[in-house]
Design a protein around this motif. Structure first.
Motif, short mmCIF file in Angstrom:
data_model
loop_
_atom_site.label_atom_id
_atom_site.label_comp_id
_atom_site.label_asym_id
_atom_site.label_seq_id
_atom_site.Cartn_x
_atom_site.Cartn_y
_atom_site.Cartn_z
N THR A 137 7.17 -13.63 -21.17
CA THR A 137 5.74 -13.45 -21.43
C THR A 137 5.14 -14.81 -21.76
O THR A 137 5.86 -15.79 -21.98
N VAL A 138 3.82 -14.87 -21.78
CA VAL A 138 3.15 -16.14 -22.07
C VAL A 138 2.34 -16.11 -23.36
O VAL A 138 1.85 -17.13 -23.81
N HIS A 139 2.18 -14.93 -23.94
CA HIS A 139 1.38 -14.80 -25.15
C HIS A 139 2.21 -14.18 -26.27
O HIS A 139 3.09 -13.37 -26.03
N ALA A 140 1.86 -14.57 -27.48
CA ALA A 140 2.51 -13.99 -28.65
C ALA A 140 1.95 -12.59 -28.91
O ALA A 140 0.75 -12.38 -28.83
N ASN A 141 2.83 -11.68 -29.20
CA ASN A 141 2.44 -10.34 -29.61
C ASN A 141 2.17 -10.42 -31.11
O ASN A 141 3.07 -10.78 -31.87
#
Length: 135
Positions: free
Chosen positions: A82-86
């Motif tokens: 993924t490229v974004h932090a959850n």
């Protein structure tokens, strides 16, 4: 810091350059053993702590520049692929520090997260095999 003080006292207690160098070499080995032992204990923690602790050490030791607390926490919140932090996956700095067993510190004034000492950076860079999957 007690270990460092004891090592410095041992080196300075020697009377010749030869003996000080020899003691310094022995001290370096002892410090390496201390780091190796701490990392071994880190890897033997329960649950997800070993993965998280090693991830912190990897990010900090191989980074191009120092991380601030929020940067490191967000970086560790990004899952592989993924490229974004959850937001629900971003760890607390307290958790990260606990996972690292004292090998990582935070400067209260700058919020910079760093290794406890420059010798740890040297140790990690000369023993990259301890990281399962560095960056």
């Amino acid at each position: 810091f007690l270990l460092a003080v004891l090592h410095i006292d041992a080196v300075l207690g020697e009377m010749t350059i030869f003996r000080r160098r020899r003691m310094l070499y022995q001290t370096k080995n002892s410090l390496s053993n201390a780091y190796a032992g701490t990392i071994a204990r880190l890897k033997q923690q329960s649950g997800d702590k070993p993965r998280m602790g090693m991830s912190v050490l990897t990010w900090i030791s191989l980074a191009q520049r120092p991380f601030r607390v929020n940067e490191l926490c967000h970086a560790l919140g990004v899952e592989l692929g993924t490229v974004h932090a959850n937001p629900e996956n971003i760890p607390l700095i307290k958790t990260l520090l606990e996972c690292c067993l004292g090998l990582v510190v935070v400067d209260r004034e700058t919020s910079i997260v760093s290794l406890v000492h420059a010798t740890l950076q040297e140790y990690l860079c000369s023993n990259l095999y301890i990281f399962n999957h560095p960056h």
